[in-house]
Every structure is written in C-alpha cells, then in structure tokens.
Design a protein around this motif. Structure first.
Motif, PDB file in Angstrom:
ATOM      1  N   PRO A  37       0.808  -1.224   0.000  1.00  0.00           N
ATOM      2  CA  PRO A  37       0.000   0.000   0.000  1.00  0.00           C
ATOM      3  C   PRO A  37       0.841   1.274   0.000  1.00  0.00           C
ATOM      4  O   PRO A  37       1.830   1.374   0.719  1.00  0.00           O
ATOM      5  N   LYS A  90      -2.064   4.742   2.216  1.00  0.00           N
ATOM      6  CA  LYS A  90      -2.719   4.522   3.513  1.00  0.00           C
ATOM      7  C   LYS A  90      -3.222   5.819   4.155  1.00  0.00           C
ATOM      8  O   LYS A  90      -4.358   5.872   4.645  1.00  0.00           O
ATOM      9  N   VAL A 135      -6.458   6.929   2.457  1.00  0.00           N
ATOM     10  CA  VAL A 135      -7.559   6.023   2.785  1.00  0.00           C
ATOM     11  C   VAL A 135      -8.060   6.295   4.193  1.00  0.00           C
ATOM     12  O   VAL A 135      -9.270   6.359   4.446  1.00  0.00           O
ATOM     13  N   GLU A 136      -7.145   6.485   5.114  1.00  0.00           N
ATOM     14  CA  GLU A 136      -7.526   6.777   6.501  1.00  0.00           C
ATOM     15  C   GLU A 136      -8.290   8.093   6.601  1.00  0.00           C
ATOM     16  O   GLU A 136      -9.241   8.205   7.387  1.00  0.00           O
ATOM     17  N   THR A 155     -11.896   7.336   5.414  1.00  0.00           N
ATOM     18  CA  THR A 155     -12.689   6.581   6.386  1.00  0.00           C
ATOM     19  C   THR A 155     -13.019   7.434   7.607  1.00  0.00           C
ATOM     20  O   THR A 155     -14.109   7.310   8.177  1.00  0.00           O
ATOM     21  N   ILE A 171     -11.433  -1.513  -0.321  1.00  0.00           N
ATOM     22  CA  ILE A 171     -10.152  -1.035  -0.822  1.00  0.00           C
ATOM     23  C   ILE A 171      -9.361  -2.180  -1.445  1.00  0.00           C
ATOM     24  O   ILE A 171      -9.322  -3.287  -0.910  1.00  0.00           O
ATOM     25  N   ILE A 206      -2.575  -5.313  -1.609  1.00  0.00           N
ATOM     26  CA  ILE A 206      -2.881  -6.000  -0.345  1.00  0.00           C
ATOM     27  C   ILE A 206      -2.333  -7.416  -0.424  1.00  0.00           C
ATOM     28  O   ILE A 206      -2.938  -8.311  -1.015  1.00  0.00           O
ATOM     29  N   THR A 252      -1.436  -5.881   6.510  1.00  0.00           N
ATOM     30  CA  THR A 252      -2.069  -4.808   5.740  1.00  0.00           C
ATOM     31  C   THR A 252      -3.585  -4.851   5.880  1.00  0.00           C
ATOM     32  O   THR A 252      -4.246  -3.819   6.057  1.00  0.00           O
ATOM     33  N   HIS A 282      -4.512  -3.540   9.262  1.00  0.00           N
ATOM     34  CA  HIS A 282      -4.348  -2.087   9.320  1.00  0.00           C
ATOM     35  C   HIS A 282      -5.555  -1.383   8.710  1.00  0.00           C
ATOM     36  O   HIS A 282      -6.099  -0.446   9.298  1.00  0.00           O
ATOM     37  N   TYR A 283      -5.976  -1.849   7.525  1.00  0.00           N
ATOM     38  CA  TYR A 283      -7.099  -1.203   6.849  1.00  0.00           C
ATOM     39  C   TYR A 283      -8.397  -1.357   7.640  1.00  0.00           C
ATOM     40  O   TYR A 283      -9.182  -0.405   7.769  1.00  0.00           O
ATOM     41  N   VAL A 286     -11.947   0.718   7.218  1.00  0.00           N
ATOM     42  CA  VAL A 286     -12.377   0.121   5.956  1.00  0.00           C
ATOM     43  C   VAL A 286     -13.241  -1.105   6.263  1.00  0.00           C
ATOM     44  O   VAL A 286     -12.960  -1.853   7.209  1.00  0.00           O
ATOM     45  N   VAL A 304     -11.618  -5.536   2.378  1.00  0.00           N
ATOM     46  CA  VAL A 304     -10.364  -5.450   1.630  1.00  0.00           C
ATOM     47  C   VAL A 304     -10.438  -6.416   0.459  1.00  0.00           C
ATOM     48  O   VAL A 304     -11.017  -7.504   0.565  1.00  0.00           O
TER      49      VAL A 304
END
Length: 242
Positions: A60, A63, A66-67, A70, A80, A84, A89, A92-93, A98, A101
């Motif tokens: 990724p 990140k 994406v954070e 969200t 997402i 990946i 990972t 984390h998402y 998220v 994944v």
C-alpha cells in the motif's frame, strides 16, 4: 443492488485509467476526501477505493489518504484494493475503518492466503478478479495468466469470501459498456455474490445488470466523472421493483 463509485488513487490524486495503463490516466481531482464526500452527497451507499501505485508496488502507498476518507465517512461501507499482500495490511485497513479489503494478485498466486484471511477477518474479504477474454490478469493487469476467471472464483466459493469484484480490463475506462455475458456467467456459476466492474457507462448498462441473480452491485468510475451516468438516477433505478 448498489452503484458503487470508484476512487482510483495515483500519486495522491483521484484518477481514471484506460485498460489499467498507468501512463494513460486522467486526473479528476487532487482531493480524494472531497471526492468521496461528493459521491456520498449524490447518494452513494458504498465506495470502491483502489491504490493504483500500491497495485504495481505490491504494497500500500496511499494509507494516509484512505484513513482520511474513512475518518470523514465513518458510517459508510468502504472497500479497498491495490497492493494488499499481507495479513498485517488487511488488519491495518480494517482498524482504520475500511469495511472490506480486496485481494487480487495474491489470490491467484497464493489461494491459501485468501482462506487464511477469511478465517482471521471473517466477513471482510473480497476477491478481486481482473480478466481479459475470461482469463485472469495480475500485478496491476500487467500479466495475463492461463487461469479462467470462473475457475478461480469457484476456488473460493466455500472459503468465506464476502463477494467477487469482477473487472473486464478490456473495457475498463473505455466507456464501451459492461461485459454482461461474462459477468452474468460468473455470477451464475461461481457461488458467490458478484460486483461488476469495467465499462459501466450509462443507465442502459445498469438496466442490463439489474435483476440478474447473484449480482450485488456495479462499480463505475469514468462514467460518473464525465457525466454519461448519473449516480443518483442509477441508484433510484436499481431501488425500483422489477
């Protein structure tokens, strides 16, 4: 059935590619968080994010972006994909807010990884199958394998996968219409809900997909950015009884 706006991330910007070619991109926004808010305002009930740099790098890259999305949309289901390749990972998402994944290349190269991910993160794993002429493509669509898309999907039918995102890469970003035949065939034979992707251009494409058993939604990108498809109208159409 849902219409799912795509936000493809490249170098921190919201772009669309043609047939997955990184060098053939159109920048639609330099503010992905604002773009996400725009589609929510237009009635989106789920967002599809792709870390394009991550897909090619194998890890990724976006990140923080994406954070930020969200955090701004805490109630919105977000999926997402892109780069990946590890359980860390995925964790984390999911910790970042998220909902799903998408495992693509790794699903082809190491199917047991998907099974492991489904056990550890039940209900949050989607398998992304990108195909050209019915054959699976990997590594940001750079390599076309000899694996049939239907066979790969069947491989995960009992693994606990939430759904399949099926992308026809020959049509993606080309505004030429969705590949109804291949998408419906996959939905009818793989035993998993399918989200259509690639070529969803106008309301007629949405009508063609509507009502087919096993199709959970349709991802659209260039069409809603360029205006050939109105997101709100499309979702209203899908909400109407058959």
């Amino acid at each position: 059935m849902l219409i799912i706006p795509a936000i493809d991330l490249k170098d921190g910007k919201c772009v669309r590619l043609k047939q997955g070619r990184m060098e053939d991109d159109t920048v639609f926004s330099d503010d992905p968080v604002a773009t996400a808010q725009h589609w929510v305002n237009e009635g989106a009930r789920r967002l599809h994010l792709v870390d394009l740099n991550g897909a090619f790098a194998g890890t990724p890259i976006h990140k923080p972006v994406v954070e930020a999305i969200t955090k701004a949309q805490p109630e919105l289901p977000i999926q997402i994909g892109g780069g990946i390749r590890s359980l860390e990972t995925i964790e984390h998402y999911l910790d970042a807010g998220v909902s799903f994944v998408i495992i693509g290349t790794k699903a082809v190269q190491e199917p047991k990884f998907v099974e492991q991910a489904c056990k550890q993160f039940a209900g949050h794993i989607i398998v992304g199958i990108d195909a050209k002429d019915g054959l699976v493509a990997t590594d940001g669509w750079a390599n076309v394998t000899d694996v049939k898309a239907v066979d790969l999907a069947k491989r995960f039918a009992d693994a606990g996968v939430s759904s399949i995102v099926y992308t026809d890469i020959a049509r993606d970003g080309m505004m030429q219409g969705v590949n109804i035949e291949q998408t419906v065939h996959l939905a009818e034979h793989c035993g998993l809900p399918v989200i259509a992707s690639g070529g969803v251009t106008n309301l007629e494409d949405v009508r063609l997909l509507k009502g087919h058993k096993g199709i959970l939604g349709a991802i659209t990108g260039r069409a809603i950015y360029e205006g050939s498809l109105n997101l709100r109208e499309a979702q209203i159409l899908l909400d109407q009884q058959l």
